[in-house]
Motif scaffolding. Sequence first.
Motif, PDB file in Angstrom:
ATOM      1  N   PHE A 144       2.763 -74.526 -40.895  1.00  0.00           N
ATOM      2  CA  PHE A 144       1.679 -74.326 -39.926  1.00  0.00           C
ATOM      3  C   PHE A 144       2.252 -73.931 -38.571  1.00  0.00           C
ATOM      4  O   PHE A 144       1.707 -73.072 -37.878  1.00  0.00           O
ATOM      5  N   ASN A 145       3.352 -74.570 -38.200  1.00  0.00           N
ATOM      6  CA  ASN A 145       3.999 -74.194 -36.940  1.00  0.00           C
ATOM      7  C   ASN A 145       4.424 -72.736 -36.962  1.00  0.00           C
ATOM      8  O   ASN A 145       4.234 -72.002 -36.000  1.00  0.00           O
ATOM      9  N   PHE A 146       4.992 -72.346 -38.097  1.00  0.00           N
ATOM     10  CA  PHE A 146       5.479 -70.966 -38.211  1.00  0.00           C
ATOM     11  C   PHE A 146       4.337 -69.965 -38.073  1.00  0.00           C
ATOM     12  O   PHE A 146       4.423 -69.010 -37.305  1.00  0.00           O
ATOM     13  N   ILE A 147       3.266 -70.177 -38.818  1.00  0.00           N
ATOM     14  CA  ILE A 147       2.205 -69.171 -38.787  1.00  0.00           C
ATOM     15  C   ILE A 147       1.499 -69.138 -37.441  1.00  0.00           C
ATOM     16  O   ILE A 147       0.917 -68.137 -37.069  1.00  0.00           O
ATOM     17  N   LYS A 148       1.576 -70.240 -36.727  1.00  0.00           N
ATOM     18  CA  LYS A 148       0.965 -70.261 -35.409  1.00  0.00           C
ATOM     19  C   LYS A 148       1.851 -69.591 -34.369  1.00  0.00           C
ATOM     20  O   LYS A 148       1.386 -69.197 -33.304  1.00  0.00           O
ATOM     21  N   SER A 149       3.120 -69.484 -34.676  1.00  0.00           N
ATOM     22  CA  SER A 149       4.072 -68.929 -33.715  1.00  0.00           C
ATOM     23  C   SER A 149       3.945 -67.414 -33.653  1.00  0.00           C
ATOM     24  O   SER A 149       3.246 -66.787 -34.449  1.00  0.00           O
ATOM     25  N   ALA A 150       4.662 -66.848 -32.714  1.00  0.00           N
ATOM     26  CA  ALA A 150       4.665 -65.398 -32.567  1.00  0.00           C
ATOM     27  C   ALA A 150       5.146 -64.722 -33.854  1.00  0.00           C
ATOM     28  O   ALA A 150       4.660 -63.658 -34.220  1.00  0.00           O
ATOM     29  N   TYR A 151       6.099 -65.361 -34.546  1.00  0.00           N
ATOM     30  CA  TYR A 151       6.612 -64.781 -35.788  1.00  0.00           C
ATOM     31  C   TYR A 151       5.498 -64.661 -36.822  1.00  0.00           C
ATOM     32  O   TYR A 151       5.361 -63.639 -37.495  1.00  0.00           O
ATOM     33  N   GLY A 152       4.710 -65.740 -36.930  1.00  0.00           N
ATOM     34  CA  GLY A 152       3.603 -65.721 -37.875  1.00  0.00           C
ATOM     35  C   GLY A 152       2.556 -64.688 -37.487  1.00  0.00           C
ATOM     36  O   GLY A 152       1.981 -64.003 -38.333  1.00  0.00           O
ATOM     37  N   LYS A 153       2.334 -64.575 -36.182  1.00  0.00           N
ATOM     38  CA  LYS A 153       1.323 -63.610 -35.711  1.00  0.00           C
ATOM     39  C   LYS A 153       1.766 -62.178 -35.990  1.00  0.00           C
ATOM     40  O   LYS A 153       0.953 -61.315 -36.302  1.00  0.00           O
ATOM     41  N   ASN A 154       3.067 -61.952 -35.866  1.00  0.00           N
ATOM     42  CA  ASN A 154       3.576 -60.629 -36.214  1.00  0.00           C
ATOM     43  C   ASN A 154       3.313 -60.302 -37.679  1.00  0.00           C
ATOM     44  O   ASN A 154       3.017 -59.164 -38.034  1.00  0.00           O
ATOM     45  N   CYS A 155       3.431 -61.326 -38.530  1.00  0.00           N
ATOM     46  CA  CYS A 155       3.136 -61.121 -39.956  1.00  0.00           C
ATOM     47  C   CYS A 155       1.695 -60.636 -40.126  1.00  0.00           C
ATOM     48  O   CYS A 155       1.432 -59.696 -40.872  1.00  0.00           O
ATOM     49  N   ILE A 156       0.783 -61.308 -39.437  1.00  0.00           N
ATOM     50  CA  ILE A 156      -0.636 -60.934 -39.538  1.00  0.00           C
ATOM     51  C   ILE A 156      -0.828 -59.485 -39.078  1.00  0.00           C
ATOM     52  O   ILE A 156      -1.552 -58.709 -39.700  1.00  0.00           O
ATOM     53  N   ALA A 157      -0.148 -59.143 -37.985  1.00  0.00           N
ATOM     54  CA  ALA A 157      -0.276 -57.777 -37.458  1.00  0.00           C
ATOM     55  C   ALA A 157       0.178 -56.759 -38.494  1.00  0.00           C
ATOM     56  O   ALA A 157      -0.466 -55.730 -38.690  1.00  0.00           O
ATOM     57  N   VAL A 158       1.271 -57.060 -39.169  1.00  0.00           N
ATOM     58  CA  VAL A 158       1.788 -56.137 -40.190  1.00  0.00           C
ATOM     59  C   VAL A 158       0.785 -55.999 -41.328  1.00  0.00           C
ATOM     60  O   VAL A 158       0.523 -54.908 -41.824  1.00  0.00           O
ATOM     61  N   ARG A 159       0.211 -57.113 -41.734  1.00  0.00           N
ATOM     62  CA  ARG A 159      -0.763 -57.066 -42.821  1.00  0.00           C
ATOM     63  C   ARG A 159      -2.012 -56.278 -42.413  1.00  0.00           C
ATOM     64  O   ARG A 159      -2.506 -55.441 -43.161  1.00  0.00           O
ATOM     65  N   GLU A 160      -2.490 -56.563 -41.223  1.00  0.00           N
ATOM     66  CA  GLU A 160      -3.756 -55.977 -40.801  1.00  0.00           C
ATOM     67  C   GLU A 160      -3.665 -54.485 -40.558  1.00  0.00           C
ATOM     68  O   GLU A 160      -4.587 -53.730 -40.860  1.00  0.00           O
ATOM     69  N   GLN A 161      -2.575 -54.058 -39.932  1.00  0.00           N
ATOM     70  CA  GLN A 161      -2.569 -52.680 -39.463  1.00  0.00           C
ATOM     71  C   GLN A 161      -1.130 -52.337 -39.082  1.00  0.00           C
ATOM     72  O   GLN A 161      -0.730 -52.413 -37.931  1.00  0.00           O
ATOM     73  N   GLU A 162      -0.384 -51.965 -40.116  1.00  0.00           N
ATOM     74  CA  GLU A 162       1.055 -51.829 -39.923  1.00  0.00           C
ATOM     75  C   GLU A 162       1.412 -50.795 -38.854  1.00  0.00           C
ATOM     76  O   GLU A 162       2.260 -51.032 -37.998  1.00  0.00           O
ATOM     77  N   ILE A 163       0.754 -49.639 -38.915  1.00  0.00           N
ATOM     78  CA  ILE A 163       1.113 -48.564 -37.993  1.00  0.00           C
ATOM     79  C   ILE A 163       0.826 -48.971 -36.551  1.00  0.00           C
ATOM     80  O   ILE A 163       1.664 -48.820 -35.665  1.00  0.00           O
ATOM     81  N   ALA A 164      -0.368 -49.547 -36.340  1.00  0.00           N
ATOM     82  CA  ALA A 164      -0.712 -49.966 -34.985  1.00  0.00           C
ATOM     83  C   ALA A 164       0.243 -51.052 -34.514  1.00  0.00           C
ATOM     84  O   ALA A 164       0.700 -51.036 -33.377  1.00  0.00           O
ATOM     85  N   ALA A 165       0.562 -51.993 -35.415  1.00  0.00           N
ATOM     86  CA  ALA A 165       1.472 -53.073 -35.032  1.00  0.00           C
ATOM     87  C   ALA A 165       2.787 -52.501 -34.537  1.00  0.00           C
ATOM     88  O   ALA A 165       3.309 -52.903 -33.499  1.00  0.00           O
ATOM     89  N   GLU A 166       3.299 -51.535 -35.260  1.00  0.00           N
ATOM     90  CA  GLU A 166       4.584 -50.966 -34.880  1.00  0.00           C
ATOM     91  C   GLU A 166       4.486 -50.247 -33.533  1.00  0.00           C
ATOM     92  O   GLU A 166       5.379 -50.352 -32.699  1.00  0.00           O
ATOM     93  N   ILE A 167       3.378 -49.542 -33.337  1.00  0.00           N
ATOM     94  CA  ILE A 167       3.234 -48.804 -32.081  1.00  0.00           C
ATOM     95  C   ILE A 167       2.990 -49.757 -30.911  1.00  0.00           C
ATOM     96  O   ILE A 167       3.263 -49.434 -29.766  1.00  0.00           O
ATOM     97  N   MET A 168       2.507 -50.965 -31.220  1.00  0.00           N
ATOM     98  CA  MET A 168       2.378 -51.967 -30.156  1.00  0.00           C
ATOM     99  C   MET A 168       3.714 -52.674 -29.916  1.00  0.00           C
ATOM    100  O   MET A 168       3.807 -53.590 -29.100  1.00  0.00           O
ATOM    101  N   GLY A 169       4.718 -52.317 -30.681  1.00  0.00           N
ATOM    102  CA  GLY A 169       6.041 -52.860 -30.418  1.00  0.00           C
ATOM    103  C   GLY A 169       6.485 -53.973 -31.351  1.00  0.00           C
ATOM    104  O   GLY A 169       7.499 -54.614 -31.115  1.00  0.00           O
ATOM    105  N   VAL A 170       5.730 -54.222 -32.426  1.00  0.00           N
ATOM    106  CA  VAL A 170       6.146 -55.243 -33.387  1.00  0.00           C
ATOM    107  C   VAL A 170       7.268 -54.662 -34.260  1.00  0.00           C
ATOM    108  O   VAL A 170       7.139 -53.555 -34.781  1.00  0.00           O
ATOM    109  N   ASP A 171       8.353 -55.417 -34.392  1.00  0.00           N
ATOM    110  CA  ASP A 171       9.455 -54.979 -35.240  1.00  0.00           C
ATOM    111  C   ASP A 171       9.085 -55.242 -36.707  1.00  0.00           C
ATOM    112  O   ASP A 171       9.193 -56.367 -37.201  1.00  0.00           O
ATOM    113  N   ILE A 172       8.621 -54.179 -37.370  1.00  0.00           N
ATOM    114  CA  ILE A 172       8.087 -54.303 -38.726  1.00  0.00           C
ATOM    115  C   ILE A 172       9.150 -54.803 -39.701  1.00  0.00           C
ATOM    116  O   ILE A 172       8.905 -55.695 -40.506  1.00  0.00           O
ATOM    117  N   VAL A 173      10.327 -54.204 -39.619  1.00  0.00           N
ATOM    118  CA  VAL A 173      11.381 -54.544 -40.572  1.00  0.00           C
ATOM    119  C   VAL A 173      11.741 -56.019 -40.433  1.00  0.00           C
ATOM    120  O   VAL A 173      11.784 -56.759 -41.418  1.00  0.00           O
TER     121      VAL A 173
END
Lengths: 308, 259, 306
Positions: free
Chosen positions: C141-170
Motif C-alpha cells: 500500500f505504501n508503494f502504490i501510494k508513493s510516486a513510484y506507484g503513481k508512475n505505474c498508474i500513469a504508464v497503464r493509463e496513458q503511456e505516451i502522455a506519461a512519457e511526454i510528461m516526463g515519467v521514465d517509462i522504462v
Amino acid sequence: MACSCVAAHLFHGGDFGMSVVIQQIVTGLSIGGVYALLAVGYALIYSVFDFSNFAFGCVMMVSAFVAYYSILAGCSVAMGIALAIAVGILFSVFIELIAYRPLRKKNTSRLFLMITGIGIDMAVTNTAVNLLGANYRPFPNVSVTEPIMMGNIAVGKIDIIALIVSLVALGILWVFLEKTKPGLAIRASAYDTSTAGIMGINVNQVSIIVFVISGVVAAIAGIFFGMKYAIYPSMGTVSTKAFIASVIGGLGNLEGAVIGGIILGLLETFVSGYISSTYRDLFSYGLLILVLLFMPGGLLAKSKSDKL
Amino acid sequence: MSDFLLETKNLTVRFGGLTAVEGLDFQVKKGQIVGLIGPNGAGKTTVFNMITGVIPPTEGEIFFKGSGIVGVRPDRIARRGLSRTFQNIRLFEKISALENIVITLQREPGYSLVEAFLRTKKVREIDTEIQKRAYDYLELVGLREYADSVAGSLPYGLQRRLEIARALATEPELLLLDEPAAGMNNEECDSLIDLIRNIHEKKGITIVLIEHHTDVVVNLSDEIYVLNLGKLLAHGDPHAVQTNEDVIRAYLGQGRKNK
Amino acid sequence: MQYFGSVLTLAGINMIMVIGLAVLVGYTGLFSMGHAGFMMIGAYTAVIFYKYLGVPFAVCILLSGVFSVIIGLVIGYPTMRSRLTGDQFAIAMMGFGEAIRMIVSNTEPVFNGALGISGFPKLTSLWVVTLLVALGLILMFNFIKSAYGKNCIAVREQEIAAEIMGVDIVKTKVIALAVSAFYVGVGGALFAFYMTFISPAMIAASKSSDLLAGVVFGGMGSISGPAIAGGALAILPEILRAFSTWRLVIYGVLFVVVMLFKPEGLLGYREISFKPVIRFFGRLFGKKTAAESVKTDNRNGGDADE
C-alpha cells in the motif's frame, strides 16, 4: 516440453556427415515451415488489429482433435483434414465475433484483449484435458514416419509433405494479399486501421477474412504437428513458438514472421541434433531474448505510422 | 548557440512513401507565442510529435535551448522543460483530476524506492506538499472544484483545461498546445484565450499553438507559421499571414473538405 | 482445526503472490503468463540456501525475493528497454516461465531434476504467513501510494502522455516487474517450506493462470481486491474438489466474461479502506470488509498518513 522427446528419436547422433546435415536442414525447414505458417496466422491479426491473439493455440489443438476423431470415426484422411480446417475457420471466427470484436468496439486496452485470449485458451485447453485426458495420441491411419531415400540422404516423408504444404499455403496467402482486392484491404488496414475505416474499407469484413486465414493456418499446423509428434490437449503451447518467431521477424511483419519461423525451425533442429533435444526450447527463448536485446524491432520491423 | 528557445532545421519525416513534413525551418524566441496553422493533414501535429521525441525525424535537426534533442527520449526532453497537450486528449482517464496533476508533479519521485515502501516521514511530507501544489495548478485553470472528479468524466472543455494544467505541472519553459480550443464555443474560446495569456504572462512560458479557430490564433500569436502539405507556406506576424494570398488559397481549396 | 489452518496458510501464500502480480498487471498494465517462473526461482533459492548452505530460514526467504528480482531484471530489462509493445513483454514472459521450468526439470546437480528436493523442515507456519501477508500488504500500500506507484498508474493509463510528461517509462516498468518478482519469489519460498518438498511439477505453468485469476477477479488497479480474490481462490479448490478440476476452465470463461462486462474486476480502481484491513486482518478471509470499501479519498491522500 512434451514434443522434445519425440523429436529426439529422429536424431541418433553418431554420423555427423554431410548427408546428416542436409537431412537436418530439410527437417529444420519443415518444422520452420509449420512455425512460419503459425507465425503468419498470428502476425496477420497483429498487423491489422495491433493485438496478440493468444487464443491461437487452442484453435490449432481443436482442429487437430477434429481430424483425429473424424478419422477414427471412419472418415478418410482427406475428409478428416477438410473437417479440421472447417472447424478451425469456424472456431477462429467464433472467437473473433463473441470476444474480440465486442472488446475492440469498446476500445479497450490491448491488455484486456490479451487476458481475453488467454482466458479462451485456458477454458478450451483445460476442457479438453478434463474431458479427453491429457495423454498423447498418434495421428491415426497415416504412416508418414518412414523415411524417403534421396540418394544416400534419408528424409522423413512428413518433413517433405509439411515443407511443400507450408510453402504452397504461404504462396497462396502471399498472392491473396498482394493481388486481390480483399488482400489489398487487409494490407491497408494493417497500415492504419482507423484510416482504412475512413477510406471505405469494411474493417469488420477484413477482420473476418483475417480470422478465417488464421483458422486455416492453425488447422494445417495442428495437423502437421499431430502427424509429426502427437495429438494432445496442451499441444497449443506450440503457438508460443509462433509468437517468438513473430517477435524475431519483427512483430506485425508477415515476411518477418516467415523468416522468424524458419530460423526457429532450423535452430531447434540443429540444437536437437548436435546439442540436446532437452534444451531445444531453451535456445529458442534465448534467441528471443538476444533479439529483444540487440534488435528490439526484430529482423524486419513494421514501419511505424504516425498514430498519435 | 542560437538565441532561439526552439529551432528546427530542415525538419523532415517520411512514413513509407508519404512525406508528412518536409524541410521545415521553424524558430521560436523566448517569451513568444507562436501560432502554427494550416489545413488538415498539413503535418502540424507531426511537428509536435517530432519535437517531443515521440517520432524520430527522417532528416533535420531540432534544438531546444541550444542543444540538439533528436534521438533524446521523450521523458528526458520533458525534463529539460518542454511540455505539450494533445489534439485527441490524452489524460489519465480513470483517476481523479487532482491525481492527474499529482502524478505529473511526482514524475521524479525525490525519494528512494526503500523510502517509498516504508513511507518515511520524508515521503509523507513530500506527499502533502505535492497535494498542495496540485491544487494550485487546478486553481490556475479554474478546476479546483473538480479535483475529485474522474478525469475521463469531465466535460470536453474542462478536459482540455486539465491537460493544460497537467502540462504546466511539469514546469515547462516551452509549452506546445495542440488545438486547445477544439470543440469549444465562442464563450469558452474567449476564456481559453484569457487563460493562455495569463499563463504566458504570469509564468513567463513560451507557447507554440496549433489551432483552427482563427480568432484564438490571431488574438494570441506574435508570429504565425503556416504549413501546407508538410511544407512551410508562409510565416510572419498575424496580419501579414492573414493577407497572404498563398495562405488564402490553401485554406479556400481545403475549405469544403474541412469540417 | 489443523486443516483449517493449513488452508489459511496456503491462502496467505497465494495472497502474497497475487498482490505482487497485481502491481505489474493491474497497476502497470503489463501482461505476464510467466510468473510461475518467479515462484520456482523463489522456492529453489530458499531451499538450496537453507539445505546446502545452512542459511537461516528468514534470510532464505529474503534471498528468494532478491534472486527473483535479479533474474526478473535480466529478462525484463531488454524487453522494457526496447520500448515496444506490451506484447513482446508478454511473449518474453511466457518463454521465461517455460525456460525456468525446463532448466530446473533437467538440471540434476543441485536441483535434482524432475524429482525435486526434499528433506527440509516445515518452517512456514500460519503465523509466519500471517505476519508476512500483513507486512506485504502494508509495504505494498505504501508503494502504490508513493510516486513510484503513481508512475505505474500513469504508464497503464496513458503511456505516451506519461512519457511526454516526463515519467521514465522504462524505469517504472522495470520497478513494477521487480516488485512483482520479489513478492512472487517470496511466495514460492514460503510454499516450498510449507510443503517440505519441492519439484518442478508442483509449480506447473497453470500456477501463472491461478495468480492471474486473482488479479483479474480482484480488480485491475487494486491491491486489496486481488488480495481477497487471491485468498479466496486458494481456499475454493480446497473445499470443493470438483472446483479444483474445473477451476482453470471456469477461470478462463470468467476472464472473457469479466473483460467483456466488468474489465475493472471486483473492486475496480478502488481500495478497501486501509485501517480495517489491518484491524480485522484475521477476518479478512471473511470478505466482510469488502462492504466497507470506500472510495480513495484523494483530498487526504488516504488515511495511512496519520
